[in-house]
Design a protein around this motif. Structure first.
Motif, PDB file in Angstrom:
ATOM      1  N   ASN A  62       0.826  -1.217   0.000  1.00 56.83           N
ATOM      2  CA  ASN A  62       0.000   0.000   0.000  1.00 56.83           C
ATOM      3  C   ASN A  62       0.852   1.255   0.000  1.00 56.83           C
ATOM      4  O   ASN A  62       0.490   2.252  -0.618  1.00 56.83           O
ATOM      5  CB  ASN A  62      -0.872   0.063   1.255  1.00 56.83           C
ATOM      6  N   CYS A  63       1.950   1.207   0.734  1.00 56.83           N
ATOM      7  CA  CYS A  63       2.786   2.410   0.835  1.00 56.83           C
ATOM      8  C   CYS A  63       4.119   2.259   0.106  1.00 56.83           C
ATOM      9  O   CYS A  63       4.661   3.241  -0.394  1.00 56.83           O
ATOM     10  CB  CYS A  63       3.050   2.747   2.299  1.00 56.83           C
ATOM     11  N   GLY A  65       4.792   0.311  -2.537  1.00 54.25           N
ATOM     12  CA  GLY A  65       4.673   0.096  -3.978  1.00 54.25           C
ATOM     13  C   GLY A  65       4.511  -1.355  -4.382  1.00 54.25           C
ATOM     14  O   GLY A  65       5.100  -2.253  -3.778  1.00 54.25           O
ATOM     15  N   ASN A  71       8.042   4.621  -6.513  1.00 52.64           N
ATOM     16  CA  ASN A  71       8.435   5.863  -7.176  1.00 52.64           C
ATOM     17  C   ASN A  71       7.889   7.094  -6.459  1.00 52.64           C
ATOM     18  O   ASN A  71       7.955   8.193  -6.966  1.00 52.64           O
ATOM     19  CB  ASN A  71       7.982   5.872  -8.639  1.00 52.64           C
ATOM     20  N   SER A  72       7.329   6.894  -5.264  1.00 49.39           N
ATOM     21  CA  SER A  72       6.617   8.012  -4.656  1.00 49.39           C
ATOM     22  C   SER A  72       7.519   8.940  -3.860  1.00 49.39           C
ATOM     23  O   SER A  72       7.247  10.114  -3.749  1.00 49.39           O
ATOM     24  CB  SER A  72       5.536   7.473  -3.732  1.00 49.39           C
ATOM     25  N   GLY A  73       8.587   8.406  -3.289  1.00 52.12           N
ATOM     26  CA  GLY A  73       9.371   9.221  -2.362  1.00 52.12           C
ATOM     27  C   GLY A  73       8.635   9.441  -1.048  1.00 52.12           C
ATOM     28  O   GLY A  73       9.190   9.965  -0.095  1.00 52.12           O
ATOM     29  N   VAL A  74       7.340   9.040  -0.997  1.00 52.27           N
ATOM     30  CA  VAL A  74       6.556   9.219   0.226  1.00 52.27           C
ATOM     31  C   VAL A  74       6.975   8.180   1.267  1.00 52.27           C
ATOM     32  O   VAL A  74       7.152   8.476   2.438  1.00 52.27           O
ATOM     33  CB  VAL A  74       5.039   9.122  -0.075  1.00 52.27           C
ATOM     34  N   PRO A 101       3.224   2.384  10.664  1.00 55.18           N
ATOM     35  CA  PRO A 101       2.827   1.846  11.970  1.00 55.18           C
ATOM     36  C   PRO A 101       3.739   0.703  12.406  1.00 55.18           C
ATOM     37  O   PRO A 101       4.475   0.144  11.588  1.00 55.18           O
ATOM     38  CB  PRO A 101       1.418   1.310  11.705  1.00 55.18           C
TER      39      PRO A 101
ATOM     40  N   ASN B  73       4.483  15.155   4.526  1.00 56.18           N
ATOM     41  CA  ASN B  73       5.035  14.480   3.339  1.00 56.18           C
ATOM     42  C   ASN B  73       4.153  13.371   2.781  1.00 56.18           C
ATOM     43  O   ASN B  73       4.583  12.616   1.916  1.00 56.18           O
ATOM     44  CB  ASN B  73       6.408  13.871   3.675  1.00 56.18           C
ATOM     45  N   THR B  74       2.933  13.226   3.322  1.00 52.09           N
ATOM     46  CA  THR B  74       2.164  12.048   2.934  1.00 52.09           C
ATOM     47  C   THR B  74       1.090  12.333   1.877  1.00 52.09           C
ATOM     48  O   THR B  74       0.334  11.431   1.527  1.00 52.09           O
ATOM     49  CB  THR B  74       1.488  11.404   4.160  1.00 52.09           C
ATOM     50  N   THR B 118      -2.528   3.556  10.987  1.00 52.90           N
ATOM     51  CA  THR B 118      -2.326   3.449   9.538  1.00 52.90           C
ATOM     52  C   THR B 118      -2.223   1.999   9.047  1.00 52.90           C
ATOM     53  O   THR B 118      -2.103   1.779   7.848  1.00 52.90           O
ATOM     54  CB  THR B 118      -1.088   4.249   9.093  1.00 52.90           C
ATOM     55  N   ILE B 125      -2.141   8.216   3.182  1.00 51.12           N
ATOM     56  CA  ILE B 125      -2.329   8.792   4.520  1.00 51.12           C
ATOM     57  C   ILE B 125      -2.716  10.249   4.299  1.00 51.12           C
ATOM     58  O   ILE B 125      -1.877  11.135   4.270  1.00 51.12           O
ATOM     59  CB  ILE B 125      -1.035   8.604   5.333  1.00 51.12           C
ATOM     60  N   THR B 529       2.625  15.327  -3.308  1.00 52.46           N
ATOM     61  CA  THR B 529       2.283  14.038  -3.915  1.00 52.46           C
ATOM     62  C   THR B 529       1.935  12.979  -2.869  1.00 52.46           C
ATOM     63  O   THR B 529       2.285  13.099  -1.702  1.00 52.46           O
ATOM     64  CB  THR B 529       3.438  13.559  -4.825  1.00 52.46           C
ATOM     65  N   GLY B 530       1.271  11.952  -3.314  1.00 50.72           N
ATOM     66  CA  GLY B 530       0.813  10.870  -2.445  1.00 50.72           C
ATOM     67  C   GLY B 530      -0.416  10.243  -3.082  1.00 50.72           C
ATOM     68  O   GLY B 530      -0.626  10.401  -4.282  1.00 50.72           O
ATOM     69  N   VAL B 534       0.139   6.933  -6.797  1.00 50.96           N
ATOM     70  CA  VAL B 534       1.562   7.255  -6.639  1.00 50.96           C
ATOM     71  C   VAL B 534       2.246   6.234  -5.726  1.00 50.96           C
ATOM     72  O   VAL B 534       3.368   5.807  -5.994  1.00 50.96           O
ATOM     73  CB  VAL B 534       1.714   8.686  -6.074  1.00 50.96           C
ATOM     74  N   LEU B 535       1.549   5.836  -4.678  1.00 45.69           N
ATOM     75  CA  LEU B 535       2.169   4.909  -3.728  1.00 45.69           C
ATOM     76  C   LEU B 535       2.344   3.516  -4.320  1.00 45.69           C
ATOM     77  O   LEU B 535       3.341   2.859  -4.091  1.00 45.69           O
ATOM     78  CB  LEU B 535       1.325   4.811  -2.454  1.00 45.69           C
ATOM     79  N   PRO B 547       8.205  14.361  -2.451  1.00 45.74           N
ATOM     80  CA  PRO B 547       7.019  14.687  -1.654  1.00 45.74           C
ATOM     81  C   PRO B 547       7.196  16.037  -0.959  1.00 45.74           C
ATOM     82  O   PRO B 547       8.274  16.637  -1.028  1.00 45.74           O
ATOM     83  CB  PRO B 547       6.966  13.555  -0.643  1.00 45.74           C
TER      84      PRO B 547
END
Lengths: 126, 559
Positions: A62-63, A65, A71-74, A101, B73-74, B118, B125, B529-530, B534-535, B547
């Motif tokens: 989910n986070c 990829g 590719n998100s950098g998030v 978490p 940043n999310t 989360t 998020i 972004t997010g 993207v994720l 981000p």
């Protein structure tokens, strides 16, 4: 998707010294043993990575990829984890980091090993 | 003494002006383009502004007035609200009030939630915005609370727990104030929660009603599930509904059944993937319309619902418009829920059409396979849908909808039954293998000008990465939206030509708004972004998009 984990995996260490300990008459037998050992070890690695892949899809993608392609950098790109960063990986998963978490009590130690095997099979740096 | 007298006079003359907007302000939101008072800009959620100062000719003089760091940043999906010279905006970790003209922070109230929250946030998020009413600002939080803040100070007035992460529930959407009731939805079908829409008293947070979106045995719709819906789950309500005050109906988009894998839930699975028409005071359902019964493809029917008045066959019609995630553009009679039109607006292969009488889709053979067997199939659109949560806009003058679409399909394979038979809330409720099928031309999305009655595009601009932002259309002949690579763009609403763009520091997944102060028009949008595309989705086009949330306001520079 079934992946060719063996192709990505580093060569097994210790094979040659084991061969050198074999006497001439036992070379064929030893080679056979080595082959069987290596194959079963590789198979175990494959199975662990396949289990890890399923766990990844369920809990992490989910986070981080799909198929580890981030590719998100998030979120952290897990392919950046190096062979000596197992402790860092376990610490982040069990205690959480930034927006991530804690997965303590959800993922068992054996499942963490499977995830690690999967992630390392796709690491940028082997 | 004189100043005290004038102060008293002012308070008497404007009882609410200093404190927040009234029910009648909300009803007239479409006619007060100086402000942005509600999600969707007005109750009809047309996201149309009659302002014309920024137009096809002047837009070349559009420049940033200021920017403000969201320190997050999310991802920034929130729609700004603008009232009395103040912009109110949410993030997953805070609510802030910013001076609309200077960008200076007025107050900043953090949102704290337990770190485990989360675990059940499937798709970014984020938070999508607030509601304001009679001096209070209302928002939801990821740990499924509904909270009220003082609009003046940001101080919390009340906080109510709606759901729990252990039941797979989170909240991300902006609440709606309708007929004096605070209405909100929840997220969580990906974790096996049982969906609902709720009404609260805005004064004290007392819950007035909860309308479950999937039944239990003996309730209406129960026989559309196996075991009379004993364990039915899904049907989340994670975007904001629209409201017709005259008909006294709130229209809410309801999401996918759980799990995605359909092997063990044969039947229509009511009221998942439906539009519900609810009475705002009681939550009572007046009618429903289901877009994708027995859905295996996560065609989560939560895309924006626009209310409009069209002329159909020479007769005026009060309709509801929705670019469905399943790829069909729906037009319904919003009084009765009767289907008027349903035509594909992107490539659709899961159904050959929609039956005009019953409203039911006509499944293709591949869809029948996907529901019953574990064989891999290929289908369009992808689970992402023809569009997604990001709202579209509608120009009532030309009856044109402006929709950011995603244009790709997927390989899809359900996991075996063993993987789904023992699922419990909080587990991952997908149990399918999916990989995207992208177009050979490398374009994954379009901004489209769509005729709602035919689904056909009057024009379409292709993009390498699909736009994950809302659209805004103005009487100045402009459509504003943002790209995942950070460009904030203004497009000619008649021709689809990009007339202006500005590079923001991160990808745009927000919702642009426009407003006016002292005769000057402004445009405001978030960058950051997010979000789920993207994720999750590998996209080489986004490799160098960092981000970081910021809020931007633009104005025309003097000639």
């Amino acid at each position: 998707m079934i992946r060719a984990y063996r192709a990505c995996r580093p060569p097994l260490a210790g094979g040659l010294p084991f061969l050198r300990r074999c006497t001439t008459g036992r070379v064929v037998l030893c080679a056979l043993c080595l082959l069987v050992g290596a194959t079963s070890r590789a198979l175990a690695q494959d199975e662990a990575a396949a289990r890890g892949e399923r766990l990844y899809a369920k809990y992490c993608s989910n986070c981080h990829g799909d198929d580890l392609q981030n590719n998100s950098g998030v979120a952290f790109d897990l392919r950046r984890l190096k062979a000596d960063e197992h402790a860092r990986f376990v610490n982040s998963v069990l205690h959480g980091k930034n927006a991530m978490p804690s997965w303590q009590g959800v993922l068992a130690p054996a499942q963490l090993d499977d995830l690690w095997t999967y992630i390392r099979a796709h690491g940028y740096e082997q | 003494m004189k100043s005290v007298f004038y102060a008293a006079l002012l308070v008497a003359a404007y009882p609410f002006s200093a404190f927040g907007q009234t029910a009648s302000d909300l009803l007239n939101a479409a006619d007060t383009p100086q402000s942005v008072l509600t999600y969707g800009i007005s109750y009809s959620q047309q996201r149309f502004s009659p302002l014309t100062q920024i137009n096809r000719q002047t837009v070349k003089r559009l420049v940033p007035a200021w920017s403000y760091s969201m320190n997050n940043n999310t991802g920034e999906e929130s729609q700004p609200l603008v009232y009395n010279g103040v912009i109110y905006i949410t993030s997953q970790n805070k609510t802030v009030a910013v001076d609309a003209l200077t960008g200076k922070e007025i107050w900043n109230t953090p949102v704290d939630y337990p770190p485990d929250t989360t675990r059940v946030v499937c798709c970014g998020i984020v938070n999508r915005g607030a509601a304001i009413y009679e001096g209070k600002l209302f928002r939801t939080t990821l740990d499924a609370r509904v909270i009220a803040l003082d609009m003046k100070t940001g101080k919390q007035i009340w906080s109510v727990k709606s759901g729990d992460a252990k039941d797979g529930i989170a909240m991300t959407s902006a609440p709606l104030i309708a007929d004096g009731v605070l209405i909100t939805g929840m997220a969580g079908a990906e974790y096996g929660s049982r969906g609902y829409v709720e009404g609260y008293d805005p004064n004290d947070g007392k819950r007035l009603w909860r309308h479950y979106t999937v039944p239990r045995p003996g309730e209406p719709g129960a026989d559309s599930w196996p075991d009379h819906a004993a364990n039915a789950s899904g049907g989340s309500s994670w975007t904001t509904g629209s409201f017709d005050p005259e008909l006294d109906l709130v229209y809410w988009g309801i999401g996918n059944p759980a799990p995605w894998n359909a092997l063990l839930r044969r039947g229509d699975d009511l009221y998942t993937n439906s539009i519900l028409a609810l009475r705002p005071k009681t939550g009572e359902m007046a009618w429903y319309f289901q877009t994708s019964p027995n859905d295996p493809f996560d065609h989560d029917n939560i895309t924006s619902i626009i209310l409009a008045d069209l002329t159909i066959n020479g007769k005026p019609a009060k309709v509801l418009l929705q670019a469905g995630r399943n790829g069909f553009y729906y037009v319904l009679d919003r009084k009765s829920g009767q289907l008027i039109a349903a035509n594909p607006y992107v490539k659709v292969t899961w159904a050959t059409g929609v039956d005009k009488e019953t409203g039911k889709p006509e499944w293709t053979e591949t869809t029948k396979k996907a529901i019953a067997y574990t064989e891999e199939i290929q289908t369009w659109p992808h689970i992402t849908g023809g569009t997604n949560w990001y709202p579209s806009s509608f120009d009532p003058r030309t009856a044109t909808a402006y929709v950011n679409t995603t244009d790709y399909g997927m390989k899809y394979q359900p996991d075996p039954i063993d993987e789904i038979k023992n699922l419990k809330p909080g587990d991952s409720y997908r149990a399918v293998k999916i990989s995207p099928i992208f177009n050979a031309d490398g374009m994954r999305g379009h901004l489209r000008a769509i005729d709602p009655l035919t689904g056909k595009s009057k024009w379409a601009i292709p993009f390498k990465s699909p736009n994950w932002a809302g659209t805004l259309v103005t009487a100045g002949g402009l459509v504003f939206t943002g790209e995942l690579t950070g460009e904030f763009i203004a497009v000619d609403s008649d021709t689809g030509k990009i007339l202006w763009q500005f590079q923001t520091p991160s990808g745009i997944i927000g919702q642009p708004v426009t407003w006016e102060h002292d005769g000057k028009q402004y445009v405001t949008v978030t960058s950051g972004t997010g979000g789920v595309y993207v994720l999750k989705t590998p996209d080489p086009n986004l490799a160098h998009v960092p981000p970081g949330g910021t809020l931007w306001t633009f104005k025309l520079i003097d000639e």
